[in-house]
Scaffold this active site. Structure first.
Site, PDB file in Angstrom:
ATOM      1  CG  HIS A 198      -2.101  -0.926   1.032  1.00 48.80           C
ATOM      2  ND1 HIS A 198      -2.922  -1.289   2.054  1.00 48.80           N
ATOM      3  CD2 HIS A 198      -2.569  -1.565  -0.067  1.00 48.80           C
ATOM      4  CE1 HIS A 198      -3.862  -2.107   1.596  1.00 48.80           C
ATOM      5  NE2 HIS A 198      -3.653  -2.291   0.322  1.00 48.80           N
ATOM      6  CD  GLU A 443      -1.980 -15.215 -15.667  1.00 52.52           C
ATOM      7  OE1 GLU A 443      -1.327 -14.348 -15.054  1.00 52.52           O
ATOM      8  OE2 GLU A 443      -3.183 -15.419 -15.458  1.00 52.52           O
ATOM      9  CG  ASP A 467       1.767 -14.846 -12.596  1.00 47.41           C
ATOM     10  OD1 ASP A 467       2.662 -14.846 -11.736  1.00 47.41           O
ATOM     11  OD2 ASP A 467       0.563 -14.805 -12.308  1.00 47.41           O
ATOM     12  CB  CYS A 514      -2.350  -6.255 -18.819  1.00 45.72           C
ATOM     13  SG  CYS A 514      -2.492  -7.976 -18.300  1.00 45.72           S
TER      14      CYS A 514
END
Length: 583
Positions: A198, A443, A467, A514
């Site tokens: 975060h 992926e 990934d 992406c």
């Protein structure tokens, strides 16, 4: 004191220069003692009172959020409130006091440590880093219990003439960040954290340079030390020489000037020098992120990570987001994008984070029951999410993206469940887009190597490079022992990327990237030369990538990249990719 350099994880671009301000912490190392049986309920009430106090603190912080605060801050405070309400935090420590006679602090830390060890087993990097949220909530309660509730900055005033404040901390919660927002605050340095912590997400949203994962920075850096944060490299220089300080000041000035120039490209069409249009989309975690996507000029959302809606609910499977709750979130994002497409990825968690406490954690979560495997094993949960996504498609263009598929039967079962969800909505009289495009994330190497079966049945493809690289090279990106082996330019990775783009394009199936590679300006021309025409990235990266595209000629790039793809020499490949930007 001699100058020294620390290396961590780069999470937010830019350079910050200023004086170190150490943030004190209520360490999770607390006094451990047993309490007499007759004082057990009094100790239970002491912990309950501390938890209630923190609830009030979080509510007050949320109510007083400045209107110009990033949406992420409010959302993360909500997550902390959810964690605080979870029985795993609100009830289990009380049981520990009653059964083991631990003092309140010891009982709380015992449970925090247990939950933290469970999160260490999680494969998904984003979910694994939610461990920090649990620890931050625990620390907030401990501060109340120990009477150190006010998070203090060690003394020393900020000298505006000599530099901005650089926060140095073991870790920092989104709620604590708010106290610095209106001060001369230049950047963060934390011992903990990673790309998806975060702290990192908020640093990017505030556009503040930050370097995390520094391990012992808070112990090595002293109050008022001069500090340089090189956010691009993840490097922190402590007590730099006058010469080095001047060099970084010049770089900082140049970067600010370049940023201002980039902002002028927001409304410029993303077209190469030879006239080829390239789609630039944004990756988001929350509907509120759409504001940043629109501000950056994104042509749509290329990846909405729906996992965020399922976060902060550890151990309370009955509190998973309902269909209506999910629908409202998706609808909010669709409306915010004002007619631009929104690609929603179905749930990408699994056995590495069991939704039921009785379930066993997978021994190797990376290869376990996760993503689409997990969703197909939990059909009612999956159908609820599919219905929510379909219902949102009545309010604007939505694309449905499915992660981690590798088998033909997974494609067939997923498409069958989408049809089942459509039938359920028709029977309920609810509107949706019957022609919603359905895509697969590529992926897993097996998917990239058997692409013909995907292009026959899917409407679009999106390559998840994070990934794909991890699985192709058989390494865990989060494992510092092997992190140096993570290489986007490995010949095998480049082969899988280029062949996926090529086969998809020839079949007339749009292909996007992406993963992190899409937002890396050093790789933009390489991907363009492979034939990529759709990039999706963090909104902050979009304009820099657009600038690369505007200065690229595909007629020049294509033959150069074709030559690169024939090489197996890692040094030669890296040099050739660097030279692409010199054209």
């Amino acid at each position: 004191m001699a100058s020294f350099t620390l290396h961590g994880i780069p999470v937010s671009r830019g350079i910050a220069i200023g004086r170190a301000h150490l943030l004190t912490r209520a360490a999770l190392d607390v006094k451990h003692y047993l309490i007499p049986e007759e004082q057990v309920e009094a100790e239970v009430q002491r912990l309950q009172k501390a938890i209630a106090t923190v609830h009030k603190e979080l509510q007050t912080i949320w109510n007083e959020l400045p209107k110009d605060s990033p949406a992420e801050l409010g959302a993360f405070i909500d997550v902390h409130a959810l964690i605080l309400s979870d029985p795993m935090i609100a009830e289990v420590p009380l049981d520990i006091i009653r059964t083991r006679y631990y003092n309140a602090e010891w009982a709380l830390v015992t449970q925090i440590d247990e939950l933290s060890s469970q999160f260490d087993e999680i494969e998904d990097a984003y979910l694994r880093e939610r461990k920090a949220d649990i620890q931050q909530v625990g620390e907030r309660v401990l501060k109340v219990l120990t009477g150190t509730a006010a998070t203090q900055l060690a003394g020393s005033s900020t000298d505006e003439a000599t530099g901005r404040m650089i926060i140095v901390a073991h870790d920092i919660s989104p709620a604590d960040m708010l106290q610095f927002k209106d001060r001369a605050f230049g950047g963060f340095v934390t011992d903990l954290g990673g790309q998806n912590s975060h702290t990192a997400i908020v640093a990017r949203s505030l556009d503040i340079p930050a370097a995390v994962g520094m391990f012992n920075a808070s112990a090595l850096i002293q109050q008022d030390d001069w500090v340089i944060i090189d956010g691009d490299a993840g490097v922190v220089i402590v007590d730099p020489t006058a010469t080095l300080l001047e060099q970084y000041r010049e770089r900082q000035t140049r970067l600010i000037r370049d940023r201002k120039k980039l902002s002028k490209l927001r409304k410029t069409p993303s077209i190469t020098e030879d006239g080829t249009e390239i789609a630039l989309l944004a990756n988001i975690e929350l509907p509120e992120d759409c504001a940043a996507a629109m501000e950056s000029g994104a042509a749509g959302v290329g990846l909405f990570r729906s996992e965020f809606l399922f976060m902060g609910r550890t151990g309370v499977s009955h509190k998973l987001p309902s269909e209506d709750e999910q629908f409202e979130s998706y609808r909010k994002a669709v409306l915010a994008m004002k007619g631009r497409p929104v690609t929603i990825r179905t749930l990408d968690i699994g056995a590495d984070k069991p939704l039921d406490d009785a379930e066993q954690t997978a021994l190797n979560p990376a290869l376990g029951l996760r993503a689409i495997r997990f969703c197909l094993a939990e059909p009612q949960m999956f159908l609820a999410q599919l219905r929510a996504i379909l219902r949102a498609s009545a309010f604007g263009p939505v694309r449905l993206l499915v992660p981690m598929m590798a088998h033909s039967f997974e494609i067939d079962q997923t498409l069958a469940m989408i049809e089942q969800a459509k039938t359920q909505l028709r029977e309920a009289g609810q509107k949706f887009d019957p022609l919603i495009p359905v895509g697969a994330m590529i992926e897993i190497p097996a998917a990239a190597l058997t692409l013909p079966m995907f292009v026959k049945k899917m409407d679009f493809l999106s390559i998840g490079t994070n990934d794909l690289i991890q699985y192709t090279l058989a390494i865990d990106r989060a494992d510092h022992e092997v992190a140096h082996l993570y290489n986007p330019l490995h010949p095998a990775v480049l082969y899988l990327l280029s062949s996926t783009i090529s086969i998809g394009t020839k079949a007339g199936v749009p292909v996007a990237v992406c993963g992190e590679m899409a937002g890396d300006v050093r790789l933009t021309r390489l991907l363009l030369g492979m034939g990529l025409r759709e990039f999706s990235m963090h909104p902050r990266q979009l304009l820099a990538v657009k600038q690369e595209i505007l200065n690229s000629d595909l007629n020049v790039l294509a033959p150069q990249v074709k030559k690169i793809l024939k090489s197996y020499d890692p040094v030669a490949i890296a040099e050739a990719v660097e030279q692409l930007r010199g054209e």
